[in-house]
Design a protein around this motif. Structure first.
Motif, PDB file in Angstrom:
ATOM      1  N   SER A 103       0.815  -1.166  -0.172  1.00 40.63           N
ATOM      2  CA  SER A 103      -0.013   0.262   0.093  1.00 40.63           C
ATOM      3  C   SER A 103       0.687   1.259   0.050  1.00 40.63           C
ATOM      4  O   SER A 103       0.522   2.177  -0.720  1.00 40.63           O
ATOM      5  N   ALA A 104       2.028   1.220   0.717  1.00 35.00           N
ATOM      6  CA  ALA A 104       3.036   2.326   0.810  1.00 35.00           C
ATOM      7  C   ALA A 104       3.506   2.474  -0.437  1.00 35.00           C
ATOM      8  O   ALA A 104       3.710   3.597  -0.905  1.00 35.00           O
ATOM      9  N   LEU A 105       3.794   1.643  -1.302  1.00 40.05           N
ATOM     10  CA  LEU A 105       4.447   1.556  -2.407  1.00 40.05           C
ATOM     11  C   LEU A 105       3.420   2.083  -3.537  1.00 40.05           C
ATOM     12  O   LEU A 105       3.878   3.172  -4.397  1.00 40.05           O
ATOM     13  N   GLU A 106       2.249   1.660  -3.391  1.00 38.06           N
ATOM     14  CA  GLU A 106       1.257   2.055  -4.329  1.00 38.06           C
ATOM     15  C   GLU A 106       1.071   3.378  -4.156  1.00 38.06           C
ATOM     16  O   GLU A 106       0.970   4.327  -5.387  1.00 38.06           O
ATOM     17  N   ALA A 107       0.935   3.995  -3.071  1.00 39.65           N
ATOM     18  CA  ALA A 107       0.604   5.599  -2.626  1.00 39.65           C
ATOM     19  C   ALA A 107       1.865   6.323  -3.100  1.00 39.65           C
ATOM     20  O   ALA A 107       1.488   7.411  -3.711  1.00 39.65           O
ATOM     21  N   GLY A 108       2.968   6.041  -2.815  1.00 37.21           N
ATOM     22  CA  GLY A 108       4.199   6.509  -3.257  1.00 37.21           C
ATOM     23  C   GLY A 108       4.281   6.672  -4.669  1.00 37.21           C
ATOM     24  O   GLY A 108       4.822   7.709  -5.214  1.00 37.21           O
ATOM     25  N   LEU A 109       4.191   5.384  -5.605  1.00 33.30           N
ATOM     26  CA  LEU A 109       4.411   5.719  -6.998  1.00 33.30           C
ATOM     27  C   LEU A 109       3.483   6.365  -7.612  1.00 33.30           C
ATOM     28  O   LEU A 109       3.596   7.163  -8.576  1.00 33.30           O
ATOM     29  N   ARG A 110       2.105   6.475  -6.956  1.00 32.38           N
ATOM     30  CA  ARG A 110       1.073   7.362  -7.372  1.00 32.38           C
ATOM     31  C   ARG A 110       1.199   8.884  -7.216  1.00 32.38           C
ATOM     32  O   ARG A 110       0.974   9.867  -7.966  1.00 32.38           O
ATOM     33  N   ASP A 111       1.341   9.104  -5.848  1.00 36.15           N
ATOM     34  CA  ASP A 111       1.176  10.611  -5.258  1.00 36.15           C
ATOM     35  C   ASP A 111       2.764  11.036  -5.064  1.00 36.15           C
ATOM     36  O   ASP A 111       3.103  12.320  -4.715  1.00 36.15           O
ATOM     37  N   GLY A 112       3.804  10.252  -4.847  1.00 34.71           N
ATOM     38  CA  GLY A 112       5.038  10.700  -4.685  1.00 34.71           C
ATOM     39  C   GLY A 112       5.356  10.213  -3.142  1.00 34.71           C
ATOM     40  O   GLY A 112       4.378  10.269  -2.086  1.00 34.71           O
ATOM     41  N   PHE A 113       6.257  10.267  -2.704  1.00 34.56           N
ATOM     42  CA  PHE A 113       6.812  10.074  -1.382  1.00 34.56           C
ATOM     43  C   PHE A 113       7.231  11.228  -0.793  1.00 34.56           C
ATOM     44  O   PHE A 113       8.237  11.979  -0.929  1.00 34.56           O
ATOM     45  N   GLU A 114       6.568  11.423   0.554  1.00 33.41           N
ATOM     46  CA  GLU A 114       6.817  12.926   1.242  1.00 33.41           C
ATOM     47  C   GLU A 114       8.239  12.611   1.717  1.00 33.41           C
ATOM     48  O   GLU A 114       8.927  11.754   2.354  1.00 33.41           O
ATOM     49  N   LEU A 115       9.036  13.942   1.693  1.00 36.44           N
ATOM     50  CA  LEU A 115      10.391  13.959   2.462  1.00 36.44           C
ATOM     51  C   LEU A 115      10.514  13.946   3.799  1.00 36.44           C
ATOM     52  O   LEU A 115       9.343  14.570   4.401  1.00 36.44           O
ATOM     53  N   LEU A 116      11.240  13.313   4.384  1.00 31.35           N
ATOM     54  CA  LEU A 116      11.126  13.513   5.860  1.00 31.35           C
ATOM     55  C   LEU A 116      12.029  14.692   6.372  1.00 31.35           C
ATOM     56  O   LEU A 116      12.583  15.277   5.662  1.00 31.35           O
ATOM     57  N   THR A 117      11.789  15.053   7.640  1.00 30.84           N
ATOM     58  CA  THR A 117      12.164  16.308   8.134  1.00 30.84           C
ATOM     59  C   THR A 117      13.598  16.521   7.817  1.00 30.84           C
ATOM     60  O   THR A 117      14.146  17.611   7.252  1.00 30.84           O
ATOM     61  N   PRO A 118      14.712  15.643   8.183  1.00 28.41           N
ATOM     62  CA  PRO A 118      15.812  16.086   7.763  1.00 28.41           C
ATOM     63  C   PRO A 118      16.320  16.544   6.339  1.00 28.41           C
ATOM     64  O   PRO A 118      17.124  17.484   6.096  1.00 28.41           O
ATOM     65  N   ALA A 119      15.703  15.884   5.555  1.00 25.70           N
ATOM     66  CA  ALA A 119      15.897  16.020   3.935  1.00 25.70           C
ATOM     67  C   ALA A 119      15.106  17.400   3.789  1.00 25.70           C
ATOM     68  O   ALA A 119      15.691  18.351   2.824  1.00 25.70           O
TER      69      ALA A 119
END
Length: 375
Positions: free
Chosen positions: A148-164
């Motif tokens: 599910s995380a991959l599906e959402a990330g591939l569709r909408d993009g993966f959110e940058l974590l705070t350090p980045a």
């Protein structure tokens, strides 16, 4: 709109996932903890992570699956930094895993965290982690969560974590994202990279103070021990009765009781600070390693120097306290009066020895960076 990062879409190059996590030892004897760790984490890879990636055409590989010859540490760092996706098993807060995860976070590239329930390190508790338990149904559920995380990330993009996000802001000259840019107030309260570095700096200063207190207390116990030894020698030469010698031992036990308790308390605080700062310091070293030497500022050099200096002081302190650890067992056999201070000293030696071993890893990395070598 929140900043996000997507996987590469090059049709001529397969997407890659590098899996970081505890590996264990495949060659360890059957039934040992190293062999059990190997079997467990291999099962997580084969039954949970790899199938979830494969569903989306992503090839997953662990460090022990790298086929190319060469320096394994360099290869791992390259996979951590360059891979399209990283899945990190943070179970138990393994130091090497946390260091590699710190490197990955700075890149801002897609990263998914998984971990065994009850084994998650507290210092990344604010980052969403897919939890699993060692049952078939829970492992299947964890695989579906990764899918599910991959599906959402591939569709909408993966959110940058705070350090980045913080590092990207520094590189572009922009300030931190505001609520008007789509960040929630909760996001604004999360610590950024500079906040973490400030905490590290303060923590190292506190550890330096702890080390000075440890050295001072060890010297106090040493002086009291020398005085007691002289008194016992005088009593022995005078052929004093055993009751007089026992009274001298009781006085010695009373005088070292407070400093022995203080020694145990200070080494405990030292060890606690060490554990708290470990992942942050490894991440900071990773940032410095990724920065070309000619582009590093004075603060980076001072940070490396501080790690090396603290390690040198700690090694001297350990050498002093080690002699007490060796004699602690003998102290217990001399008289029951010495059992409590001997127990305090033994605990202090154990804590300090463990902490300094970890500090030696920091200092070793700091020396290699300061001297322009790889390690």
């Amino acid at each position: 709109m929140k900043t996000s990062q997507t996987l590469r879409q090059d049709s001529d190059q397969p997407r890659r996932c590098f899996v970081i996590g505890p590996i264990g030892d495949s060659h360890a004897a059957h039934g040992t903890s190293e062999q059990e760790a190997y079997e467990h984490h291999l099962a997580i890879f084969e039954q949970v992570i790899a199938p979830a990636c494969e569903k989306y055409g992503i090839t997953a590989v662990r460090a022990d699956g790298i086929a190319h010859a060469g320096d394994i540490n360099e290869q791992i760092c390259r996979h951590v930094v360059e891979s399209d996706l990283v899945v990190a098993d943070v179970s138990g807060g393994n130091p090497n895993v946390m260091y590699e995860l710190g490197l990955r976070h700075i890149t801002g590239k897609p990263t998914i965290h998984v971990g065994e329930a009850g084994q998650l390190p507290f210092d990344i508790a604010s980052i969403r982690t897919i939890r699993y338990q060692r049952t078939r149904s829970h492992l299947a559920a964890a695989r579906r969560e990764i899918e599910s995380a991959l599906e959402a990330g591939l569709r909408d993009g993966f959110e940058l974590l705070t350090p980045a996000r913080v590092l990207r802001g520094l590189q572009t000259g922009d300030g931190p994202p505001s609520a008007a840019d789509g960040e929630s107030e909760e996001d604004e309260d999360l610590p950024g990279l500079l906040d973490d570095f400030a905490v590290i700096e303060n923590g190292l200063d506190e550890m330096t103070a702890d080390m000075e207190a440890i050295t001072k207390t060890v010297e106090t116990i040493g002086a009291l021990t020398e005085q007691a030894g002289t008194e016992m020698l005088d009593l022995t030469q005078a052929n004093a009765p055993m009751s007089a010698r026992l009274a001298a031992v009781a006085r010695y036990a009373e005088t070292i009781g407070a400093p022995a308790g203080e020694l145990n308390a200070v080494t405990g605080a030292f060890a606690e600070r060490m554990a708290t700062l470990d992942s942050g310091i490894r991440a900071a070293l990773g940032v410095i390693e990724m920065t070309p030497p000619e582009e590093r500022d004075e603060e980076a050099a001072e940070f490396l120097e501080q790690l090396m200096t603290l390690d040198e002081a700690a090694q001297e302190g350990l050498a002093q306290i080690a002699s007490f650890g060796e004699s602690a067992g003998a102290m217990v056999r001399v008289s029951r009066h010495l059992r409590k201070p001997a127990k305090e000293i033994s605990a202090a030696v154990k804590q300090l020895t463990s902490s300094i071993a970890r500090m030696g890893e920091w200092a070793g990395k700091a020396r290699s960076l300061a001297h322009g070598t790889t390690g």
